[in-house]
Design an enzyme around this catalytic site. Structure first.
Site, PDB file in Angstrom:
ATOM      1  N   GLU A 200      -8.880  -5.531  -4.473  1.00 45.25           N
ATOM      2  CA  GLU A 200      -8.443  -4.420  -3.611  1.00 45.25           C
ATOM      3  C   GLU A 200      -9.638  -3.565  -3.178  1.00 45.25           C
ATOM      4  OE1 GLU A 200      -5.222  -3.763  -2.782  1.00 45.25           O
ATOM      5  OE2 GLU A 200      -3.924  -4.471  -4.401  1.00 45.25           O
TER       6      GLU A 200
ATOM      7  N   SER B  79       0.838  -1.193   0.000  1.00 48.97           N
ATOM      8  CA  SER B  79       0.000   0.000   0.000  1.00 48.97           C
ATOM      9  C   SER B  79       0.883   1.257   0.000  1.00 48.97           C
ATOM     10  CB  SER B  79      -0.970  -0.044   1.190  1.00 48.97           C
ATOM     11  OG  SER B  79      -1.989   0.897   1.037  1.00 48.97           O
TER      12      SER B  79
ATOM     13  N   HIS C 151      -7.747  -5.489  -0.353  1.00 51.97           N
ATOM     14  CA  HIS C 151      -6.561  -4.708  -0.030  1.00 51.97           C
ATOM     15  C   HIS C 151      -6.030  -5.158   1.335  1.00 51.97           C
ATOM     16  CE1 HIS C 151      -3.831  -1.387  -0.448  1.00 51.97           C
ATOM     17  NE2 HIS C 151      -4.178  -0.887   0.727  1.00 51.97           N
TER      18      HIS C 151
END
Length: 522
Positions: free
Chosen positions: A321, A187, A437
Protein backbone atom coordinates in the site's frame (compact mmCIF):
# COMPACT_ATOMS: atom_id res chain seq x y z
CA UNK A 1 -35.00 -2.96 -27.73
CA UNK A 2 -34.04 -0.58 -24.93
CA UNK A 3 -34.95 -1.99 -21.51
CA UNK A 4 -37.53 -0.24 -19.32
CA UNK A 5 -37.87 -0.58 -15.56
CA UNK A 6 -40.41 1.09 -13.29
CA UNK A 7 -39.03 2.06 -9.88
CA UNK A 8 -40.86 3.76 -7.02
CA UNK A 9 -40.22 7.24 -8.47
CA UNK A 10 -41.11 6.53 -12.10
CA UNK A 11 -40.09 4.79 -15.31
CA UNK A 12 -36.47 4.39 -16.48
CA UNK A 13 -35.11 3.63 -19.91
CA UNK A 14 -31.70 1.93 -19.84
CA UNK A 15 -29.50 0.41 -22.50
CA UNK A 16 -28.29 -3.04 -23.53
CA UNK A 17 -24.50 -3.34 -23.54
CA UNK A 18 -22.11 -6.22 -24.15
CA UNK A 19 -19.91 -8.12 -21.73
CA UNK A 20 -16.41 -9.03 -22.90
CA UNK A 21 -17.70 -12.40 -24.17
CA UNK A 22 -20.32 -10.50 -26.22
CA UNK A 23 -23.26 -11.62 -24.07
CA UNK A 24 -25.70 -8.80 -23.24
CA UNK A 25 -26.30 -7.00 -19.97
CA UNK A 26 -28.61 -4.17 -18.94
CA UNK A 27 -27.21 -0.82 -17.86
CA UNK A 28 -29.14 1.90 -16.01
CA UNK A 29 -27.07 4.99 -15.24
CA UNK A 30 -27.67 8.31 -13.56
CA UNK A 31 -30.64 7.22 -11.42
CA UNK A 32 -31.39 9.91 -8.79
CA UNK A 33 -31.58 8.40 -5.30
CA UNK A 34 -32.06 11.72 -3.46
CA UNK A 35 -33.23 15.27 -4.07
CA UNK A 36 -30.43 17.56 -5.33
CA UNK A 37 -28.66 18.88 -2.17
CA UNK A 38 -28.51 22.46 -3.45
CA UNK A 39 -29.34 25.91 -2.06
CA UNK A 40 -30.54 25.62 1.54
CA UNK A 41 -30.07 21.84 1.35
CA UNK A 42 -26.27 22.25 0.99
CA UNK A 43 -24.55 20.44 3.93
CA UNK A 44 -27.87 18.92 5.10
CA UNK A 45 -28.81 15.25 5.27
CA UNK A 46 -30.23 14.18 1.89
CA UNK A 47 -33.96 14.00 1.21
CA UNK A 48 -35.63 11.08 -0.62
CA UNK A 49 -35.99 11.51 -4.39
CA UNK A 50 -39.11 13.04 -5.88
CA UNK A 51 -41.13 11.18 -8.53
CA UNK A 52 -40.91 12.15 -12.19
CA UNK A 53 -43.50 11.84 -14.93
CA UNK A 54 -42.83 10.23 -18.28
CA UNK A 55 -39.77 8.11 -19.03
CA UNK A 56 -36.42 9.13 -17.58
CA UNK A 57 -33.38 8.43 -19.75
CA UNK A 58 -30.91 6.26 -17.82
CA UNK A 59 -28.34 5.66 -20.54
CA UNK A 60 -25.69 8.16 -19.32
CA UNK A 61 -24.11 8.85 -15.94
CA UNK A 62 -25.42 11.76 -13.90
CA UNK A 63 -23.03 14.55 -13.00
CA UNK A 64 -20.19 13.73 -10.61
CA UNK A 65 -19.90 15.73 -7.38
CA UNK A 66 -17.89 18.96 -7.24
CA UNK A 67 -14.41 17.95 -6.09
CA UNK A 68 -10.66 18.28 -6.00
CA UNK A 69 -9.30 15.48 -8.18
CA UNK A 70 -6.22 14.11 -6.46
CA UNK A 71 -5.07 12.27 -9.59
CA UNK A 72 -4.92 15.31 -11.85
CA UNK A 73 -4.49 17.94 -9.12
CA UNK A 74 -7.42 19.90 -10.56
CA UNK A 75 -10.68 21.18 -9.15
CA UNK A 76 -13.55 19.63 -11.12
CA UNK A 77 -16.78 21.63 -11.34
CA UNK A 78 -19.10 18.65 -11.62
CA UNK A 79 -22.29 19.67 -9.88
CA UNK A 80 -23.84 19.74 -6.43
CA UNK A 81 -26.76 17.95 -8.08
CA UNK A 82 -24.79 14.69 -8.14
CA UNK A 83 -26.64 12.12 -6.05
CA UNK A 84 -27.00 9.41 -8.67
CA UNK A 85 -26.45 5.67 -8.78
CA UNK A 86 -25.90 3.12 -11.54
CA UNK A 87 -27.24 -0.45 -11.85
CA UNK A 88 -25.78 -3.22 -14.03
CA UNK A 89 -27.53 -6.58 -14.33
CA UNK A 90 -27.76 -9.57 -16.66
CA UNK A 91 -31.45 -10.17 -15.92
CA UNK A 92 -34.46 -7.94 -15.34
CA UNK A 93 -36.69 -10.77 -14.20
CA UNK A 94 -38.37 -9.43 -11.02
CA UNK A 95 -38.11 -12.84 -9.31
CA UNK A 96 -34.52 -13.65 -10.34
CA UNK A 97 -33.21 -12.86 -6.82
CA UNK A 98 -29.65 -12.17 -8.02
CA UNK A 99 -27.15 -11.28 -5.24
CA UNK A 100 -26.45 -7.54 -5.19
CA UNK A 101 -23.02 -5.93 -4.77
CA UNK A 102 -23.09 -2.21 -3.92
CA UNK A 103 -19.74 -0.49 -4.38
CA UNK A 104 -18.68 2.63 -2.46
CA UNK A 105 -15.79 4.37 -4.18
CA UNK A 106 -12.63 5.61 -2.50
CA UNK A 107 -10.68 8.83 -2.99
CA UNK A 108 -10.01 10.12 0.54
CA UNK A 109 -13.67 11.22 0.91
CA UNK A 110 -12.46 14.02 -1.38
CA UNK A 111 -12.37 12.67 -4.97
CA UNK A 112 -14.09 10.19 -7.24
CA UNK A 113 -17.45 8.97 -8.54
CA UNK A 114 -19.14 5.65 -9.28
CA UNK A 115 -18.80 6.09 -13.05
CA UNK A 116 -17.58 3.48 -15.52
CA UNK A 117 -14.44 5.42 -16.42
CA UNK A 118 -13.06 3.64 -13.31
CA UNK A 119 -15.74 1.20 -12.16
CA UNK A 120 -16.98 -0.76 -15.16
CA UNK A 121 -19.14 -3.81 -14.31
CA UNK A 122 -17.87 -6.30 -16.89
CA UNK A 123 -15.48 -8.33 -14.68
CA UNK A 124 -17.87 -8.75 -11.75
CA UNK A 125 -21.28 -9.27 -13.32
CA UNK A 126 -20.05 -12.14 -15.47
CA UNK A 127 -20.43 -14.14 -12.22
CA UNK A 128 -24.20 -13.52 -12.01
CA UNK A 129 -24.29 -10.70 -9.49
CA UNK A 130 -25.78 -7.23 -9.87
CA UNK A 131 -23.39 -4.29 -9.47
CA UNK A 132 -24.58 -0.94 -8.11
CA UNK A 133 -22.24 2.06 -7.93
CA UNK A 134 -22.98 5.55 -6.58
CA UNK A 135 -21.82 9.11 -6.12
CA UNK A 136 -21.91 10.75 -2.70
CA UNK A 137 -21.00 14.27 -1.55
CA UNK A 138 -17.30 14.83 -0.90
CA UNK A 139 -14.98 16.83 1.33
CA UNK A 140 -16.55 20.04 2.77
CA UNK A 141 -19.84 19.60 0.88
CA UNK A 142 -20.17 16.05 2.23
CA UNK A 143 -18.56 16.24 5.65
CA UNK A 144 -18.85 19.75 7.08
CA UNK A 145 -19.82 19.49 10.75
CA UNK A 146 -21.05 22.44 12.81
CA UNK A 147 -22.36 20.41 15.77
CA UNK A 148 -25.85 21.82 15.12
CA UNK A 149 -29.14 20.01 14.38
CA UNK A 150 -29.01 21.39 10.83
CA UNK A 151 -25.39 20.41 10.13
CA UNK A 152 -24.36 17.63 12.54
CA UNK A 153 -21.94 16.17 9.95
CA UNK A 154 -21.84 12.96 7.89
CA UNK A 155 -24.01 14.25 5.01
CA UNK A 156 -21.91 12.16 2.59
CA UNK A 157 -22.45 9.02 4.67
CA UNK A 158 -26.18 9.73 4.87
CA UNK A 159 -26.13 9.97 1.06
CA UNK A 160 -24.78 6.41 1.01
CA UNK A 161 -27.49 5.28 3.45
CA UNK A 162 -30.17 6.77 1.20
CA UNK A 163 -28.64 4.96 -1.80
CA UNK A 164 -28.80 1.70 0.19
CA UNK A 165 -32.43 2.39 1.07
CA UNK A 166 -33.12 2.96 -2.63
CA UNK A 167 -31.52 -0.42 -3.38
CA UNK A 168 -33.65 -2.15 -0.74
CA UNK A 169 -36.83 -0.62 -2.20
CA UNK A 170 -36.11 -0.98 -5.91
CA UNK A 171 -33.48 -3.58 -6.72
CA UNK A 172 -35.97 -6.44 -7.15
CA UNK A 173 -37.21 -4.60 -10.28
CA UNK A 174 -33.72 -5.15 -11.76
CA UNK A 175 -33.68 -8.86 -10.89
CA UNK A 176 -31.90 -8.29 -7.56
CA UNK A 177 -32.42 -9.82 -4.14
CA UNK A 178 -33.01 -7.05 -1.55
CA UNK A 179 -32.29 -9.63 1.16
CA UNK A 180 -28.81 -10.40 -0.17
CA UNK A 181 -26.88 -7.13 -0.47
CA UNK A 182 -23.09 -6.98 -0.08
CA UNK A 183 -21.55 -3.55 0.41
CA UNK A 184 -17.92 -3.27 -0.62
CA UNK A 185 -15.49 -0.43 -0.98
CA UNK A 186 -11.82 0.45 -1.33
CA UNK A 187 -9.73 2.95 0.67
CA UNK A 188 -12.14 5.67 1.94
CA UNK A 189 -14.92 3.45 0.53
CA UNK A 190 -13.60 0.60 2.67
CA UNK A 191 -13.59 2.79 5.78
CA UNK A 192 -17.14 3.77 4.78
CA UNK A 193 -18.44 0.18 4.62
CA UNK A 194 -16.99 -0.49 8.09
CA UNK A 195 -18.66 2.74 9.34
CA UNK A 196 -21.96 1.32 8.01
CA UNK A 197 -21.28 -1.77 10.13
CA UNK A 198 -21.46 0.38 13.27
CA UNK A 199 -24.08 2.91 12.17
CA UNK A 200 -27.60 2.57 13.61
CA UNK A 201 -28.86 4.26 10.40
CA UNK A 202 -27.54 1.47 8.15
CA UNK A 203 -29.02 -1.43 10.10
CA UNK A 204 -30.80 -3.97 7.91
CA UNK A 205 -29.67 -2.39 4.63
CA UNK A 206 -26.92 -4.91 3.87
CA UNK A 207 -26.00 -8.50 4.71
CA UNK A 208 -22.25 -8.83 4.00
CA UNK A 209 -19.26 -6.52 3.81
CA UNK A 210 -15.99 -6.52 1.86
CA UNK A 211 -13.47 -3.97 3.16
CA UNK A 212 -10.50 -3.32 0.85
CA UNK A 213 -7.68 -1.23 2.35
CA UNK A 214 -9.29 0.80 5.09
CA UNK A 215 -11.27 0.62 8.34
CA UNK A 216 -13.26 3.12 10.39
CA UNK A 217 -10.87 2.94 13.37
CA UNK A 218 -7.97 4.34 11.32
CA UNK A 219 -6.88 7.90 12.19
CA UNK A 220 -7.73 9.12 8.69
CA UNK A 221 -11.29 7.73 8.81
CA UNK A 222 -12.65 9.65 11.79
CA UNK A 223 -12.80 13.44 12.14
CA UNK A 224 -11.47 15.38 15.12
CA UNK A 225 -12.19 19.04 15.99
CA UNK A 226 -14.54 19.24 13.02
CA UNK A 227 -16.32 22.43 14.12
CA UNK A 228 -13.06 24.35 14.59
CA UNK A 229 -12.01 23.26 11.11
CA UNK A 230 -15.29 24.60 9.69
CA UNK A 231 -14.41 28.06 11.01
CA UNK A 232 -10.95 27.74 9.45
CA UNK A 233 -12.60 27.08 6.06
CA UNK A 234 -14.35 30.46 6.25
CA UNK A 235 -11.13 32.13 7.40
CA UNK A 236 -9.25 30.78 4.36
CA UNK A 237 -11.98 32.33 2.19
CA UNK A 238 -11.61 35.67 3.99
CA UNK A 239 -14.54 35.47 6.38
CA UNK A 240 -13.86 35.85 10.12
CA UNK A 241 -16.74 34.94 12.42
CA UNK A 242 -17.39 33.14 15.69
CA UNK A 243 -21.12 32.75 15.06
CA UNK A 244 -22.19 29.31 13.80
CA UNK A 245 -25.32 30.53 12.02
CA UNK A 246 -23.39 33.29 10.26
CA UNK A 247 -20.75 30.74 9.29
CA UNK A 248 -23.39 28.43 7.80
CA UNK A 249 -25.01 31.25 5.80
CA UNK A 250 -21.62 32.30 4.47
CA UNK A 251 -20.54 28.78 3.48
CA UNK A 252 -23.87 28.26 1.70
CA UNK A 253 -23.29 31.45 -0.29
CA UNK A 254 -19.89 30.65 -1.82
CA UNK A 255 -19.47 28.74 -5.11
CA UNK A 256 -19.13 24.98 -4.53
CA UNK A 257 -15.70 24.94 -6.21
CA UNK A 258 -14.37 27.37 -3.56
CA UNK A 259 -14.91 24.62 -0.99
CA UNK A 260 -12.84 22.01 -2.86
CA UNK A 261 -9.28 21.27 -1.66
CA UNK A 262 -9.97 22.79 1.78
CA UNK A 263 -8.42 19.66 3.28
CA UNK A 264 -4.97 21.04 2.49
CA UNK A 265 -5.77 24.66 3.31
CA UNK A 266 -7.08 24.01 6.84
CA UNK A 267 -4.29 21.78 8.18
CA UNK A 268 -2.70 22.45 11.55
CA UNK A 269 1.08 22.45 11.91
CA UNK A 270 1.01 18.95 13.39
CA UNK A 271 -1.21 17.66 10.56
CA UNK A 272 1.32 18.77 7.95
CA UNK A 273 3.64 16.07 9.28
CA UNK A 274 1.45 13.46 11.02
CA UNK A 275 -0.89 11.08 9.23
CA UNK A 276 -2.63 11.35 5.87
CA UNK A 277 -4.33 14.56 4.66
CA UNK A 278 -7.92 13.47 5.28
CA UNK A 279 -10.01 15.57 7.67
CA UNK A 280 -13.44 16.11 6.09
CA UNK A 281 -14.44 12.57 6.93
CA UNK A 282 -17.09 10.82 9.09
CA UNK A 283 -17.54 12.21 12.61
CA UNK A 284 -19.26 11.18 15.83
CA UNK A 285 -22.41 13.30 15.94
CA UNK A 286 -23.68 15.38 18.79
CA UNK A 287 -27.12 14.13 19.86
CA UNK A 288 -30.14 16.24 18.92
CA UNK A 289 -33.86 15.53 19.24
CA UNK A 290 -35.52 14.43 16.01
CA UNK A 291 -32.21 14.25 14.13
CA UNK A 292 -31.24 10.81 12.89
CA UNK A 293 -27.52 10.37 13.53
CA UNK A 294 -25.23 8.28 11.36
CA UNK A 295 -22.52 7.82 14.02
CA UNK A 296 -23.45 7.98 17.68
CA UNK A 297 -20.25 6.69 19.29
CA UNK A 298 -16.54 6.31 18.60
CA UNK A 299 -16.02 3.42 16.16
CA UNK A 300 -13.60 1.66 18.51
CA UNK A 301 -16.16 1.86 21.36
CA UNK A 302 -18.90 0.49 19.11
CA UNK A 303 -16.67 -2.45 18.22
CA UNK A 304 -15.83 -3.16 21.86
CA UNK A 305 -19.41 -2.78 23.05
CA UNK A 306 -20.54 -5.14 20.27
CA UNK A 307 -22.98 -2.43 19.30
CA UNK A 308 -22.96 -3.01 15.57
CA UNK A 309 -24.52 -4.69 12.55
CA UNK A 310 -23.12 -8.22 12.75
CA UNK A 311 -22.61 -9.63 9.24
CA UNK A 312 -19.97 -11.77 7.48
CA UNK A 313 -16.88 -9.70 6.72
CA UNK A 314 -14.12 -10.11 4.16
CA UNK A 315 -11.31 -7.70 4.99
CA UNK A 316 -7.83 -7.10 3.66
CA UNK A 317 -5.18 -4.84 2.28
CA UNK A 318 -2.55 -4.69 -0.45
CA UNK A 319 0.97 -5.91 0.31
CA UNK A 320 2.68 -2.64 -0.71
CA UNK A 321 0.00 0.00 0.00
CA UNK A 322 2.74 2.39 1.08
CA UNK A 323 4.17 2.74 -2.43
CA UNK A 324 1.56 5.47 -2.89
CA UNK A 325 3.20 7.63 -0.18
CA UNK A 326 6.85 6.84 -0.96
CA UNK A 327 7.67 9.91 -3.04
CA UNK A 328 6.03 12.27 -0.54
CA UNK A 329 7.83 10.63 2.40
CA UNK A 330 11.20 10.83 0.69
CA UNK A 331 10.61 14.56 0.19
CA UNK A 332 10.00 14.93 3.92
CA UNK A 333 12.65 12.40 4.98
CA UNK A 334 14.77 14.94 6.86
CA UNK A 335 11.78 16.12 8.88
CA UNK A 336 11.04 12.55 10.04
CA UNK A 337 14.69 11.74 10.64
CA UNK A 338 14.94 14.84 12.86
CA UNK A 339 11.66 14.15 14.65
CA UNK A 340 10.41 10.58 14.43
CA UNK A 341 7.53 11.32 16.86
CA UNK A 342 5.58 12.35 13.73
CA UNK A 343 5.37 8.63 12.93
CA UNK A 344 3.27 7.97 16.05
CA UNK A 345 -0.44 7.59 15.15
CA UNK A 346 -2.75 10.42 16.26
CA UNK A 347 -4.84 7.97 18.31
CA UNK A 348 -1.88 7.27 20.60
CA UNK A 349 -0.58 10.84 21.00
CA UNK A 350 -2.90 11.96 23.86
CA UNK A 351 -2.04 8.82 25.82
CA UNK A 352 1.75 9.28 25.79
CA UNK A 353 4.27 11.37 27.69
CA UNK A 354 6.80 13.30 25.63
CA UNK A 355 9.49 10.73 26.47
CA UNK A 356 7.25 7.83 25.49
CA UNK A 357 6.43 9.60 22.20
CA UNK A 358 10.15 9.86 21.45
CA UNK A 359 10.69 6.23 22.37
CA UNK A 360 7.84 5.07 20.10
CA UNK A 361 9.07 7.27 17.25
CA UNK A 362 12.60 5.85 17.54
CA UNK A 363 11.24 2.32 17.79
CA UNK A 364 9.24 2.73 14.55
CA UNK A 365 12.12 4.37 12.69
CA UNK A 366 14.63 1.74 13.77
CA UNK A 367 12.34 -1.18 12.95
CA UNK A 368 11.82 -0.06 9.35
CA UNK A 369 15.05 1.75 8.49
CA UNK A 370 17.67 0.37 10.89
CA UNK A 371 20.30 2.99 11.70
CA UNK A 372 20.09 4.60 8.27
CA UNK A 373 16.90 6.63 8.77
CA UNK A 374 14.61 7.52 5.88
CA UNK A 375 16.22 7.87 2.47
CA UNK A 376 16.51 6.23 -0.94
CA UNK A 377 18.43 3.31 0.56
CA UNK A 378 15.57 2.45 2.91
CA UNK A 379 12.73 2.85 0.38
CA UNK A 380 11.38 -0.66 1.00
CA UNK A 381 11.26 -0.03 4.73
CA UNK A 382 9.39 3.24 4.16
CA UNK A 383 6.84 1.42 1.97
CA UNK A 384 6.30 -1.24 4.66
CA UNK A 385 5.99 1.42 7.38
CA UNK A 386 3.27 3.31 5.49
CA UNK A 387 1.47 0.08 4.60
CA UNK A 388 1.32 -0.84 8.29
CA UNK A 389 0.68 2.60 9.77
CA UNK A 390 -2.15 3.61 7.43
CA UNK A 391 -3.72 0.28 6.44
CA UNK A 392 -2.43 -3.08 7.62
CA UNK A 393 -2.26 -2.90 11.42
CA UNK A 394 -5.73 -1.44 11.86
CA UNK A 395 -7.20 -3.93 9.38
CA UNK A 396 -5.80 -6.71 11.59
CA UNK A 397 -6.98 -4.91 14.73
CA UNK A 398 -10.50 -4.42 13.33
CA UNK A 399 -10.67 -8.05 12.16
CA UNK A 400 -9.62 -9.37 15.59
CA UNK A 401 -11.95 -7.14 17.58
CA UNK A 402 -14.80 -8.00 15.22
CA UNK A 403 -14.08 -11.73 15.33
CA UNK A 404 -14.57 -11.56 19.13
CA UNK A 405 -18.28 -11.19 18.31
CA UNK A 406 -18.19 -14.65 16.73
CA UNK A 407 -18.95 -13.07 13.38
CA UNK A 408 -17.39 -14.76 10.34
CA UNK A 409 -14.23 -12.92 9.31
CA UNK A 410 -12.32 -13.77 6.18
CA UNK A 411 -8.98 -12.00 5.80
CA UNK A 412 -6.78 -11.52 2.73
CA UNK A 413 -3.56 -9.86 1.62
CA UNK A 414 -3.55 -8.77 -2.03
CA UNK A 415 -0.12 -9.45 -3.54
CA UNK A 416 -0.57 -9.61 -7.32
CA UNK A 417 2.13 -7.93 -9.40
CA UNK A 418 1.24 -7.84 -13.11
CA UNK A 419 0.70 -5.13 -15.71
CA UNK A 420 -2.73 -4.60 -14.11
CA UNK A 421 -0.99 -2.92 -11.15
CA UNK A 422 -1.81 0.37 -12.83
CA UNK A 423 -0.99 2.66 -9.90
CA UNK A 424 2.34 1.05 -9.04
CA UNK A 425 3.46 1.03 -12.66
CA UNK A 426 2.27 4.61 -13.25
CA UNK A 427 4.30 5.77 -10.23
CA UNK A 428 7.37 4.12 -11.73
CA UNK A 429 7.79 1.41 -9.07
CA UNK A 430 7.29 -1.67 -11.26
CA UNK A 431 10.65 -2.98 -10.01
CA UNK A 432 9.42 -3.04 -6.39
CA UNK A 433 7.52 -6.05 -5.02
CA UNK A 434 3.85 -6.29 -4.20
CA UNK A 435 0.63 -4.38 -4.90
CA UNK A 436 0.32 -0.64 -4.36
CA UNK A 437 -2.69 1.11 -2.83
CA UNK A 438 -5.64 0.93 -5.29
CA UNK A 439 -3.94 -1.62 -7.59
CA UNK A 440 -6.68 -4.12 -6.67
CA UNK A 441 -9.29 -1.97 -8.44
CA UNK A 442 -7.89 -2.84 -11.85
CA UNK A 443 -8.44 -6.56 -11.21
CA UNK A 444 -12.07 -6.00 -10.15
CA UNK A 445 -13.31 -3.34 -12.55
CA UNK A 446 -12.94 -2.98 -16.30
CA UNK A 447 -12.10 0.62 -17.24
CA UNK A 448 -10.26 3.04 -19.48
CA UNK A 449 -6.93 2.46 -17.75
CA UNK A 450 -6.75 -1.35 -17.88
CA UNK A 451 -8.83 -2.07 -21.00
CA UNK A 452 -5.90 -2.30 -23.41
CA UNK A 453 -3.64 -4.27 -21.06
CA UNK A 454 -6.38 -6.77 -20.19
CA UNK A 455 -7.44 -7.26 -23.81
CA UNK A 456 -3.90 -7.73 -25.12
CA UNK A 457 -2.63 -10.15 -22.43
CA UNK A 458 -4.46 -13.46 -22.43
CA UNK A 459 -2.66 -14.60 -19.26
CA UNK A 460 -4.46 -11.91 -17.23
CA UNK A 461 -7.91 -13.30 -18.04
CA UNK A 462 -7.88 -16.25 -15.59
CA UNK A 463 -6.32 -14.03 -12.90
CA UNK A 464 -9.17 -11.52 -13.15
CA UNK A 465 -11.73 -14.31 -13.46
CA UNK A 466 -10.54 -16.10 -10.30
CA UNK A 467 -10.32 -12.94 -8.21
CA UNK A 468 -13.71 -11.56 -9.23
CA UNK A 469 -15.21 -15.02 -8.70
CA UNK A 470 -13.87 -14.96 -5.13
CA UNK A 471 -15.59 -11.59 -4.54
CA UNK A 472 -18.84 -12.71 -6.20
CA UNK A 473 -18.88 -16.03 -4.34
CA UNK A 474 -18.53 -14.20 -1.03
CA UNK A 475 -21.54 -12.09 -2.03
CA UNK A 476 -23.49 -15.23 -2.93
CA UNK A 477 -22.65 -17.52 -0.04
CA UNK A 478 -20.18 -15.79 2.36
CA UNK A 479 -17.95 -18.72 3.36
CA UNK A 480 -17.29 -18.69 7.07
CA UNK A 481 -13.70 -18.38 8.04
CA UNK A 482 -11.10 -16.60 10.11
CA UNK A 483 -8.47 -17.93 7.80
CA UNK A 484 -6.21 -15.65 5.84
CA UNK A 485 -5.61 -15.91 2.12
CA UNK A 486 -2.66 -14.54 0.18
CA UNK A 487 -4.16 -13.36 -3.11
CA UNK A 488 -1.68 -14.00 -5.88
CA UNK A 489 -1.47 -16.04 -9.05
CA UNK A 490 -1.49 -19.01 -6.71
CA UNK A 491 -3.85 -18.29 -3.81
CA UNK A 492 -2.35 -19.65 -0.61
CA UNK A 493 -4.00 -19.87 2.80
CA UNK A 494 -1.82 -18.95 5.74
CA UNK A 495 -1.77 -17.63 9.28
CA UNK A 496 -0.88 -14.17 10.50
CA UNK A 497 0.10 -12.01 7.55
CA UNK A 498 3.02 -9.65 8.29
CA UNK A 499 3.18 -11.05 11.83
CA UNK A 500 6.33 -9.32 13.16
CA UNK A 501 5.22 -5.98 11.72
CA UNK A 502 1.74 -6.33 13.24
CA UNK A 503 3.39 -7.17 16.58
CA UNK A 504 5.47 -3.97 16.53
CA UNK A 505 2.37 -1.78 16.27
CA UNK A 506 0.25 -3.92 18.53
CA UNK A 507 2.79 -3.70 21.34
CA UNK A 508 2.74 0.10 21.10
CA UNK A 509 -1.07 0.24 21.06
CA UNK A 510 -1.21 -2.08 24.09
CA UNK A 511 1.45 -0.04 25.94
CA UNK A 512 -0.50 3.16 25.23
CA UNK A 513 -3.51 1.49 26.87
CA UNK A 514 -5.76 1.76 23.82
CA UNK A 515 -7.76 -1.27 22.64
CA UNK A 516 -5.37 -3.66 20.91
CA UNK A 517 -5.23 -7.27 19.75
CA UNK A 518 -5.22 -9.52 22.81
CA UNK A 519 -1.99 -11.48 22.99
CA UNK A 520 -3.98 -14.72 23.01
CA UNK A 521 -5.21 -13.83 19.51
CA UNK A 522 -1.75 -13.26 18.08
Amino acid sequence: DDPFVTVKQGQLQGSILKLLNDSPYFSFKGIPYAQPPVGDLRFKAPLPPTPWSGIRNATEHGSYCTQYDMNTNQILNGSEDCLFLNVYTKSLHPHAKIPVMVYIHGGAFMSGSGDTDTYGPEFLIQHDVILVTMNYRLEVLGFLCLDTPEVPGNAGMKDQVLALRWVKENIAKFGGDPDNVTIFGESAGSAAVTHHMISPMSKGLFHKVIAQSGVCIQDWAIARDAKERAFRVAKVLGKETTDTQELLQYLRSVPATDLAKMTYKTRTLDEKSRGLPMYFVPNVEKKFNNVEAFLTQEPIDALLSKNLNKVPLMIGYNSAEGLLMLEEQLKKAQRYNDNSTYLVPRELVPKLTENKMKEFGSRIMKFYTGDLGMGNDTAQGIVDMNTDLHFSYNSHRFAHLYSNLNAPVYMYRFEYATDLNIVKNFLGYSNMPGACHADDLFYLFYNELNKEIYTSQERLHPIVYDLTKLWANFAKTSPSGREYLALNEVMTPGRRADATRVDLWNNMYCEAAVPCIAKSNL
